[in-house]
Scaffold this active site. Structure first.
Site, PDB file in Angstrom:
ATOM      1  N   ASP A 182      -5.387   2.762   2.686  1.00 26.01           N
ATOM      2  CA  ASP A 182      -6.248   1.918   3.199  1.00 26.01           C
ATOM      3  C   ASP A 182      -6.658   2.055   4.608  1.00 26.01           C
ATOM      4  O   ASP A 182      -5.539   2.150   5.382  1.00 26.01           O
ATOM      5  CB  ASP A 182      -6.006   0.421   2.779  1.00 26.01           C
ATOM      6  CG  ASP A 182      -6.269   0.087   1.358  1.00 26.01           C
ATOM      7  OD1 ASP A 182      -6.891   0.786   0.718  1.00 26.01           O
ATOM      8  OD2 ASP A 182      -5.855  -1.162   1.116  1.00 26.01           O
ATOM      9  N   ASP A 206      -1.369  -2.110  -4.449  1.00 24.54           N
ATOM     10  CA  ASP A 206      -2.506  -2.211  -3.853  1.00 24.54           C
ATOM     11  C   ASP A 206      -3.155  -0.725  -3.478  1.00 24.54           C
ATOM     12  O   ASP A 206      -2.757   0.032  -4.431  1.00 24.54           O
ATOM     13  CB  ASP A 206      -2.374  -3.075  -2.480  1.00 24.54           C
ATOM     14  CG  ASP A 206      -3.695  -3.724  -1.999  1.00 24.54           C
ATOM     15  OD1 ASP A 206      -4.792  -3.290  -2.759  1.00 24.54           O
ATOM     16  OD2 ASP A 206      -3.707  -4.403  -1.277  1.00 24.54           O
ATOM     17  N   ASP A 242       0.887  -1.109  -0.054  1.00 23.58           N
ATOM     18  CA  ASP A 242      -0.064  -0.122   0.030  1.00 23.58           C
ATOM     19  C   ASP A 242       0.836   1.323  -0.020  1.00 23.58           C
ATOM     20  O   ASP A 242       1.966   1.181   0.387  1.00 23.58           O
ATOM     21  CB  ASP A 242      -0.974   0.047   1.126  1.00 23.58           C
ATOM     22  CG  ASP A 242      -1.996  -0.866   1.374  1.00 23.58           C
ATOM     23  OD1 ASP A 242      -2.369  -1.385   0.180  1.00 23.58           O
ATOM     24  OD2 ASP A 242      -2.378  -1.572   2.587  1.00 23.58           O
ATOM     25  N   ARG A 288     -13.144   1.593  -5.382  1.00 27.37           N
ATOM     26  CA  ARG A 288     -12.802   1.800  -3.942  1.00 27.37           C
ATOM     27  C   ARG A 288     -12.274   3.351  -3.770  1.00 27.37           C
ATOM     28  O   ARG A 288     -11.229   3.880  -3.413  1.00 27.37           O
ATOM     29  CB  ARG A 288     -11.700   0.906  -3.577  1.00 27.37           C
ATOM     30  CG  ARG A 288     -12.006  -0.561  -3.669  1.00 27.37           C
ATOM     31  CD  ARG A 288     -10.893  -1.381  -3.194  1.00 27.37           C
ATOM     32  NE  ARG A 288     -10.911  -2.957  -3.237  1.00 27.37           N
ATOM     33  CZ  ARG A 288     -10.471  -3.709  -2.865  1.00 27.37           C
ATOM     34  NH1 ARG A 288      -9.070  -3.446  -2.206  1.00 27.37           N
ATOM     35  NH2 ARG A 288     -10.778  -4.964  -3.037  1.00 27.37           N
TER      36      ARG A 288
END
Length: 451
Positions: A294, A290, A268, A347
């Protein structure tokens, strides 16, 4: 992968104009003995909540070019600055001094520098009535020590305001959203900055729980995830980049990440895990393995603001698994505001359990799969956003995750259609100012991202 940052030089947008004070300021630091001097100051409260407020100060040089400056004022009701960016703040009693940062000390004629701050207040919050630069009281114009009083004035009007932005200064907006709750988020506060140019130096400076401001300079190339401890501000100098790796904010509290560009991360770009009071502000995210940002595993009180997300697929997740309810219920409260989701795919965010998650005044440009998804017991308020060329703006459920709740209001659609709503969402506990949705494209496209 791209290793360069696309830069914009547009006027930063203020979130609200609750209180404004305008004044000219005479005498700038490091001015030659015979130089014409003068300055104008705009002071603005951008947001206010029961125990604190955020403010912006814009200093415009109306005189000859200078190499550094100090701005002063006095608070009239016991206000205390807790954090500043774009400059270094010191306070003795009521007296406040803001010294320029490394990137905005030099001001040519007509140039501006912009600083922001958070402060505490109680009872009342009056606007300062007088400003000084290097101890000289505001005069409202320019002066020239060598001029003859009978000399005709210049043909231009010295009090005409020049443009109110400095392209090298990140737009300064006060803390809004969930990170302002639970005691607020100040990061390293007023700690002296430590400049780092390598991943090892960054990890060392950001370790532990002591208050620290870590200033990233140049490009840091690395792999994996770099651990960030509690009470830290990770601040990028102009053009600073982190390439190949990401920041791991895990088991931490009170962390700010600001003005960095991330690219080609191998996990991430920023992972927020079992952490509280985190503010991710004014960064640029290109593409990587990714998520860009997050938030998961019972993290809480998070604000993600004024970031430019450029092209990532699985962009920003709130809650990592449908099976983690025992840890996540009552947590994962996140605010997304004034972010630019620019060609991202999905997302933006996808939410589990968090209620309320607040998504307001964001710009969605040509988003691929979908914008916002509310799933698995989540409650998401989607308001005042600008959706352009985005077929699926927001919906309930995603993949194998069941539908959550989603309330949408006051959004603006261009080449896009209103999405799916249902259920109810818990009330928002903090104060915020909502920009008109039709204006969000110009506000966010000019103000979001690292500088």
């Amino acid at each position: 992968m791209r290793l360069t940052t696309r830069r914009r030089t547009a006027t930063a947008a203020f979130t609200s104009a609750a209180l404004v004070a305008m004044a000219g300021v005479g005498a700038l630091l490091a001015v030659p003995a015979q130089a014409a001097t003068g300055c104008k100051v705009e002071y603005k409260v951008t947001n206010q909540w029961p125990s604190g407020f955020g403010g912006d100060v814009v200093v415009t040089n109306l005189g000859d070019a200078v190499s550094s400056w100090k701005l002063g004022w006095s608070f009239g009701a016991g206000q205390q600055i807790t954090q500043a960016w774009g400059g270094t703040a010191t306070q003795s009693g009521a007296a406040v001094t803001i010294s320029n940062a490394g990137w905005n000390g030099s001001l040519s004629t007509g140039a501006t520098a912009q600083v922001g701050f958070n402060a505490s207040w109680s009872g009342s919050n009056p606007v300062p009535t007088s400003f000084t630069l290097n101890g000289v009281t505001c005069t409202g114009g320019t002066t020239n020590p060598t001029s003859n009083p009978t000399t005709p004035p210049p043909t231009s009007n010295p009090t005409t305001p020049p443009p109110t932005s400095n392209p090298t200064t990140p737009p300064a907006t006060g803390l809004v959203g969930w990170a302002s709750q639970n005691g607020g988020t100040s990061g390293g506060g007023s700690a002296a900055a430590t400049t780092v140019t390598s991943s090892s130096a960054l990890v060392s400076a950001a370790s532990g729980t002591g208050a620290a401001v870590v200033r990233v300079s140049g490009t840091i190339s690395c792999s994996g995830m770099l651990a960030i401890g509690s009470n830290k501000t990770i601040l990028g100098a102009s053009g600073a980049k982190i390439v190949g790796c990401g920041l791991n904010i895990k088991n931490a509290k009170n962390v700010i990440v600001r003005n960095l560009t991330f690219d080609d991360w191998d996990d991430d770009a920023i992972n927020v895990e079992t952490s509280t009071n985190v503010w991710i502000d004014r960064n640029t995210f290109f593409t990587g393995y990714d998520g860009s940002v997050d938030t998961k595993r019972a993290s809480d009180y998070v604000t993600i603001s004024w970031n430019h997300f450029d092209g990532q697929d699985k962009n920003s997740l709130v809650g990592h698994s449908d099976d983690n309810g025992s840890q996540d219920r009552g947590k994962l409260r996140v605010t997304y505001h004034h972010n630019w989701f620019d060609g991202t795919n999905q997302r933006n965010p996808r939410v589990r359990f968090g209620n309320p998650v607040h998504v307001f005044n964001n710009l969605y440009s040509s988003v691929g799969s979908y914008g916002v998804a509310s799933t698995m017991e989540a409650g998401v308020l989607v308001e005042g956003n600008y959706f352009e060329n985005t077929d699926d703006t927001f919906h309930l459920g995603e993949g194998s995750s069941p539908a959550g709740s989603l309330v949408a209001r006051n959004n603006h659609f261009v080449g896009s259609s209103a999405g799916q709503t249902g259920g109810s969402v818990k009330s928002i506990p903090y104060a915020y100012s909502l920009d008109t949705a039709s204006s969000v494209k110009s506000i966010v496209s000019s103000g979001a991202g690292a500088r």
